[in-house]
Every structure is written in C-alpha cells, then in structure tokens.
Design a protein around this motif. Structure first.
Motif, PDB file in Angstrom:
ATOM      1  N   SER A 136      27.442  13.861 -26.981  1.00 44.21           N
ATOM      2  CA  SER A 136      27.272  14.986 -27.914  1.00 44.21           C
ATOM      3  C   SER A 136      26.025  14.820 -28.773  1.00 44.21           C
ATOM      4  CB  SER A 136      28.514  15.151 -28.797  1.00 44.21           C
ATOM      5  OG  SER A 136      28.600  14.107 -29.740  1.00 44.21           O
ATOM      6  N   ASN A 137      25.569  13.588 -28.927  1.00 42.78           N
ATOM      7  CA  ASN A 137      24.337  13.321 -29.682  1.00 42.78           C
ATOM      8  C   ASN A 137      23.100  13.317 -28.786  1.00 42.78           C
ATOM      9  OD1 ASN A 137      25.603  13.059 -32.204  1.00 42.78           O
ATOM     10  ND2 ASN A 137      26.264  10.986 -31.668  1.00 42.78           N
ATOM     11  N   GLY A 138      23.273  13.730 -27.521  1.00 47.68           N
ATOM     12  CA  GLY A 138      22.139  13.839 -26.618  1.00 47.68           C
ATOM     13  C   GLY A 138      21.762  12.555 -25.902  1.00 47.68           C
ATOM     14  N   ASP A 139      22.648  11.568 -25.887  1.00 43.59           N
ATOM     15  CA  ASP A 139      22.378  10.289 -25.225  1.00 43.59           C
ATOM     16  C   ASP A 139      22.427  10.484 -23.707  1.00 43.59           C
ATOM     17  OD1 ASP A 139      22.466   7.749 -24.073  1.00 43.59           O
ATOM     18  OD2 ASP A 139      23.678   6.911 -25.705  1.00 43.59           O
ATOM     19  N   GLU A 140      21.262  10.387 -23.080  1.00 40.49           N
ATOM     20  CA  GLU A 140      21.177  10.614 -21.643  1.00 40.49           C
ATOM     21  C   GLU A 140      21.874   9.528 -20.835  1.00 40.49           C
ATOM     22  OE1 GLU A 140      17.188  11.563 -20.383  1.00 40.49           O
ATOM     23  OE2 GLU A 140      16.987  13.052 -21.959  1.00 40.49           O
ATOM     24  N   SER A 141      21.947   8.316 -21.353  1.00 40.58           N
ATOM     25  CA  SER A 141      22.651   7.258 -20.617  1.00 40.58           C
ATOM     26  C   SER A 141      24.159   7.558 -20.578  1.00 40.58           C
ATOM     27  CB  SER A 141      22.381   5.885 -21.220  1.00 40.58           C
ATOM     28  OG  SER A 141      22.931   5.773 -22.509  1.00 40.58           O
ATOM     29  N   ALA A 142      24.683   8.179 -21.608  1.00 41.35           N
ATOM     30  CA  ALA A 142      26.095   8.574 -21.613  1.00 41.35           C
ATOM     31  C   ALA A 142      26.322   9.678 -20.575  1.00 41.35           C
ATOM     32  CB  ALA A 142      26.513   9.054 -23.003  1.00 41.35           C
ATOM     33  N   PHE A 143      25.366  10.595 -20.498  1.00 38.48           N
ATOM     34  CA  PHE A 143      25.472  11.654 -19.493  1.00 38.48           C
ATOM     35  C   PHE A 143      25.421  11.031 -18.090  1.00 38.48           C
ATOM     36  CE2 PHE A 143      23.628  14.864 -16.657  1.00 38.48           C
ATOM     37  CZ  PHE A 143      24.592  15.855 -16.786  1.00 38.48           C
ATOM     38  N   ARG A 144      24.552  10.055 -17.907  1.00 37.79           N
ATOM     39  CA  ARG A 144      24.431   9.388 -16.605  1.00 37.79           C
ATOM     40  C   ARG A 144      25.740   8.700 -16.240  1.00 37.79           C
ATOM     41  NH1 ARG A 144      21.467  10.056 -12.125  1.00 37.79           N
ATOM     42  NH2 ARG A 144      22.472   8.590 -10.781  1.00 37.79           N
ATOM     43  N   PHE A 145      26.379   8.086 -17.230  1.00 43.11           N
ATOM     44  CA  PHE A 145      27.662   7.443 -16.989  1.00 43.11           C
ATOM     45  C   PHE A 145      28.687   8.478 -16.520  1.00 43.11           C
ATOM     46  CE2 PHE A 145      31.934   6.614 -18.634  1.00 43.11           C
ATOM     47  CZ  PHE A 145      32.240   5.437 -17.951  1.00 43.11           C
ATOM     48  N   LEU A 146      28.785   9.610 -17.246  1.00 46.34           N
ATOM     49  CA  LEU A 146      29.738  10.649 -16.858  1.00 46.34           C
ATOM     50  C   LEU A 146      29.390  11.227 -15.494  1.00 46.34           C
ATOM     51  CD1 LEU A 146      30.310  12.454 -20.254  1.00 46.34           C
ATOM     52  CD2 LEU A 146      31.859  10.928 -19.046  1.00 46.34           C
ATOM     53  N   PHE A 147      28.090  11.403 -15.231  1.00 43.39           N
ATOM     54  CA  PHE A 147      27.641  11.902 -13.938  1.00 43.39           C
ATOM     55  C   PHE A 147      28.128  10.964 -12.828  1.00 43.39           C
ATOM     56  CE2 PHE A 147      24.711  11.777 -10.407  1.00 43.39           C
ATOM     57  CZ  PHE A 147      24.477  13.113 -10.116  1.00 43.39           C
ATOM     58  N   ASP A 148      27.833   9.668 -12.977  1.00 44.98           N
ATOM     59  CA  ASP A 148      28.220   8.690 -11.959  1.00 44.98           C
ATOM     60  C   ASP A 148      29.737   8.617 -11.790  1.00 44.98           C
ATOM     61  OD1 ASP A 148      25.558   8.071 -11.515  1.00 44.98           O
ATOM     62  OD2 ASP A 148      25.586   6.310 -12.829  1.00 44.98           O
ATOM     63  N   HIS A 149      30.452   8.748 -12.886  1.00 44.03           N
ATOM     64  CA  HIS A 149      31.905   8.633 -12.855  1.00 44.03           C
ATOM     65  C   HIS A 149      32.571   9.857 -12.219  1.00 44.03           C
ATOM     66  CE1 HIS A 149      35.759   7.014 -14.112  1.00 44.03           C
ATOM     67  NE2 HIS A 149      36.070   8.200 -14.612  1.00 44.03           N
ATOM     68  N   TYR A 150      32.091  11.077 -12.548  1.00 48.53           N
ATOM     69  CA  TYR A 150      32.771  12.289 -12.115  1.00 48.53           C
ATOM     70  C   TYR A 150      32.153  12.978 -10.900  1.00 48.53           C
ATOM     71  CZ  TYR A 150      35.887  12.107 -16.073  1.00 48.53           C
ATOM     72  OH  TYR A 150      36.857  11.729 -16.955  1.00 48.53           O
ATOM     73  N   TYR A 151      30.924  12.640 -10.546  1.00 49.35           N
ATOM     74  CA  TYR A 151      30.284  13.302  -9.410  1.00 49.35           C
ATOM     75  C   TYR A 151      31.130  13.227  -8.139  1.00 49.35           C
ATOM     76  CZ  TYR A 151      26.914  14.637  -5.845  1.00 49.35           C
ATOM     77  OH  TYR A 151      26.296  15.265  -4.795  1.00 49.35           O
ATOM     78  N   PRO A 152      31.604  12.046  -7.728  1.00 48.36           N
ATOM     79  CA  PRO A 152      32.380  11.982  -6.476  1.00 48.36           C
ATOM     80  C   PRO A 152      33.619  12.885  -6.498  1.00 48.36           C
ATOM     81  CG  PRO A 152      31.800   9.772  -7.207  1.00 48.36           C
ATOM     82  CD  PRO A 152      31.439  10.710  -8.324  1.00 48.36           C
ATOM     83  N   PHE A 153      34.316  12.912  -7.630  1.00 50.05           N
ATOM     84  CA  PHE A 153      35.510  13.758  -7.724  1.00 50.05           C
ATOM     85  C   PHE A 153      35.144  15.234  -7.606  1.00 50.05           C
ATOM     86  CE2 PHE A 153      37.803  16.651 -10.514  1.00 50.05           C
ATOM     87  CZ  PHE A 153      39.012  16.697  -9.843  1.00 50.05           C
ATOM     88  N   ILE A 154      34.157  15.661  -8.378  1.00 46.09           N
ATOM     89  CA  ILE A 154      33.773  17.078  -8.383  1.00 46.09           C
ATOM     90  C   ILE A 154      33.317  17.498  -6.986  1.00 46.09           C
ATOM     91  CG2 ILE A 154      32.202  18.799  -9.348  1.00 46.09           C
ATOM     92  CD1 ILE A 154      32.021  16.971 -11.873  1.00 46.09           C
ATOM     93  N   TYR A 155      32.439  16.686  -6.387  1.00 42.85           N
ATOM     94  CA  TYR A 155      31.904  17.040  -5.069  1.00 42.85           C
ATOM     95  C   TYR A 155      33.009  17.086  -4.010  1.00 42.85           C
ATOM     96  CZ  TYR A 155      29.431  16.898  -0.680  1.00 42.85           C
ATOM     97  OH  TYR A 155      29.008  17.185   0.589  1.00 42.85           O
TER      98      TYR A 155
END
Length: 191
Positions: free
Chosen positions: A10-29
């Motif tokens: 929420s504070n714009g931390d791109e590494s946090a976004f990367r973590f969520l991306f890596d964690h949820y990408y396989p499920f979403i796809y």
C-alpha cells in the motif's frame, strides 16, 4: 506475514508487489486457464488482476483474506473472459459456413469486399481511436503497451477502443453484412 506485505504494498513497495506476484501468479493463471481453456485469455486475466491489485493497493490493508479477494476478482474476470470466448466462437461459426455452401472464389471476393469496408470504416475514426485500434488489432499490442507508447492511461486506451468498436460496428451495420464484417474486424487481426 501477509498483512505486512499488504502494508508495504500500500506504500508503493515494489518488492512487496513482486512477492505477491510470485505467490499468486500460478494460482491466478491456472484457475483462469482451467476455466477458459485459452492461454491468451488466461494471461490477460492474470495481467488484469495484478494491475487491479497495484492500482488499488491503498485499499489492500483493509482486506482480511487476500486469497479470497484474489479468487473472487479472478473468478469475475474469468466469467468475462468466458463470455468473450463464447462470442468469438459464435462469430467463427457464422463466418465459416458449412462445407459446400460457397465456392473459394466467392469467399475470397467477399473477404476482399469486407476488408475494404473495414478499411474505410477505420479511416473514418477520430485520429486517436485509429491509432489505438491499429496498435491493438494490427500490431497486437495490449492496452497497457498502447498506453505506455501513447503516454495515456490504460483506461483511456480502453475507452478509445470501445468507442472505435462501437463506431465500426455502426458503420458496418449501415454499409454491409454486420456479422461478416464484425467477424473480420474482431478475428482477422485479433490478438
């Protein structure tokens, strides 16, 4: 742990976004692919979910169950993707008549006529709509890529595209075979 990542995101931390991306990408796809049976649509859904998460990152700390939130968002986008796929399949069936009902020469002549009609219709669009339409359909760019190249928002690209398609549909209804022309418009150069 997830709450901390959401706060950082929420504070714009791109590494946090990367973590969520890596964690949820396989499920979403995998969920989107299983439901739509279309790799391009599944990839679009993943992109849309992740963009929405980033754009709405300031609201994420208030979410108690991020997995459920992402699941619901993905399911809604999958349903939209399935509607789009069903629509495209109907157009394909209409575009390709049963074997033996028309000759290849007739089909080629009709195809040329429809392409010319579409070309005329696109040239009547306002300049920005023409650019967006051609970048999407002819060059195969996604809305986000078009937005970056034209230095406009993704939503503006989407609005231009929707307006262009409405105008093209209206023109084709007035000047030719609606279903055939629309099929050429959507399928010939659809990405």
């Amino acid at each position: 742990m997830e709450r901390q990542w959401l706060e950082r995101l929420s504070n714009g931390d791109e590494s946090a976004f990367r973590f969520l991306f890596d964690h949820y990408y396989p499920f979403i796809y995998s969920f989107a692919l299983r439901m739509t049976d279309s790799d391009p649509i599944a990839k679009d859904i993943v992109q849309d979910v992740l963009i929405k998460l980033w754009l709405n990152r300031d609201t994420l700390p208030g979410i108690d169950n991020l997995g459920g939130y992402i699941n619901r968002m993905t399911r809604n986008l999958v349903l939209n993707g399935m509607k789009r796929k069903a629509h495209e399949e109907n157009i394909i069936r209409e575009l390709h008549p049963a074997p033996g009902t028309s000759s290849p020469t007739e089909e080629a002549a009709l195809h040329r006529e429809l392409e010319l009609l579409l070309y005329k219709a696109v040239n009547l669009l306002p300049e920005q709509q023409q650019k967006v339409y051609r970048m999407s359909r002819s060059e195969g760019l996604r809305h986000e890529e078009i937005a970056q190249q034209l230095n406009i928002s993704r939503e503006t690209v989407k609005k231009h595209m929707m307006a262009a398609l409405r105008s093209l549909k209206r023109y084709l209804e007035e000047h030719g075979s609606t279903l055939g022309c629309l099929a050429i418009c959507l399928l010939k150069i659809h990405r």
